[in-house]
Design an enzyme around this catalytic site. Structure first.
Site, PDB file in Angstrom:
ATOM      1  N   CYS A 142      -0.723   5.859   8.901  1.00  8.56           N
ATOM      2  CA  CYS A 142      -1.339   4.596   8.404  1.00  8.56           C
ATOM      3  C   CYS A 142      -2.290   5.005   7.567  1.00  8.56           C
ATOM      4  O   CYS A 142      -2.322   5.966   6.785  1.00  8.56           O
ATOM      5  CB  CYS A 142      -1.370   3.810   9.470  1.00  8.56           C
TER       6      CYS A 142
ATOM      7  N   ARG B 240       0.833  -1.168   0.150  1.00  8.03           N
ATOM      8  CA  ARG B 240      -0.073   0.018   0.039  1.00  8.03           C
ATOM      9  C   ARG B 240       0.982   1.309  -0.199  1.00  8.03           C
ATOM     10  O   ARG B 240       0.757   2.342  -0.709  1.00  8.03           O
ATOM     11  CB  ARG B 240      -0.806   0.153   1.177  1.00  8.03           C
TER      12      ARG B 240
END
Length: 295
Positions: free
Chosen positions: A246, A186
């Site tokens: 995050c 990601r």
């Protein structure tokens, strides 16, 4: 416990506390389980079915700023104080947080960090979480008694929470290091984000340290020497200001916990995290090996 509250407590320590009826006004246990929607888990339902005796459920989505378009942003001081006070937590209460993730720890560090950000240092993460508790054969229950509400006075240390503007300005000023706890795919932009309308990638200048790396195979936190070596290899200087990010501000708190165990206690969290950054940033500020961002 010693006067200095440890950031981690073992399942044996907590099992002894439960067995000796120490859970109460001076010691509260919170199941802080939260999962990405794609997992289709229902943490509150799971809590009702089985939890550590004496525990209450801490709902990360409810204890948040419900006026924000982004997930579980930090609530205000009065909202946090009322929420945790209703869980029987006062200024002198030692709080132990855990979750039921297969990792051993997933969302618990977020609530650990929230308590510290609101001025409550008497908080510990259950090392290994419910996974370790079950593995060691300690009891679970479906019974729940709501604690008596008490007063909790929250005072937010605003230096612990970074905004979009703070991170944007840091691209030039480089006042703090930025560590991203999402999986490497990601971060690189080659694996999909779990949220709709959000492409993967990362903030310019950020460093990738996926949160599972801080945990052992059995789900306990790695020891401080191992953690220091991880930060060193990632190029992170623990003597300099540090901020973590995050997807939505949950697993970033693993970075804060790991740094705390290494002696760096002042880690900030970019609360809006990638969800906000991707929404608001210009395309050149979305670094990706994949699609990136196009207006």
């Amino acid at each position: 416990m010693a006067a200095q509250i440890r950031a981690l407590v073992s399942v044996k320590w907590l099992a002894d506390a439960v067995k000796n009826n120490r859970v109460g006004p001076n010691l509260r246990v919170l199941d802080t389980s939260w999962y990405l929607p794609k997992l289709k888990r229902q943490p509150k339902k799971e809590f009702r079915e089985r939890h550590i005796p004496g525990a209450s459920f801490f709902d990360i989505d409810k204890c948040s700023d419900n006026t924000s378009p982004f997930d579980h942003m930090m609530p205000g001081e009065s909202e946090f104080g009322e929420f945790v006070g209703n869980l029987g937590i006062g200024t002198r209460t030692h709080v132990v947080v855990y979750d039921a993730s297969e990792f051993g720890s997933f969302s618990a560090p977020r609530v650990w960090w929230m308590f510290r950000a609101f001025g409550h240092g008497s908080v510990s993460v259950l090392d290994g979480g419910l996974k370790a508790w079950v593995r060691e054969g300690y009891p679970l229950t479906g019974e729940y008694t709501k604690p008596e509400p008490v007063e909790f006075r929250a005072k937010l240390d605003r230096s612990r929470v970074k905004s979009y503007q703070d991170v944007l300005e840091n691209l030039e000023s480089k006042r703090f290091q930025l560590v991203d706890a999402r999986p490497a795919g990601r971060f690189r932009g080659i694996e999909p984000e779990p949220r709709d309308n959000t492409e993967p990638g990362h903030i310019p200048g950020s460093v990738s340290m996926p949160f599972p790396g801080f945990l052992s195979q059995s789900g306990e936190e790695k020891d401080p020497d191992q953690l220091r070596e991880m930060f060193r290899k990632a190029g992170v200087d623990l003597s300099r200001p540090l901020c973590a990010t995050c997807g939505s501000g949950v697993t970033a708190c693993h970075v804060a916990l790991a740094a705390f165990l290494c002696g760096q206690e002042e880690v900030a969290i970019y609360d809006g995290a990638w969800s906000e950054w991707y929404t608001r940033a210009t395309p050149e500020h979305v670094i990706s090996e994949g699609r990136g961002k196009h207006l």
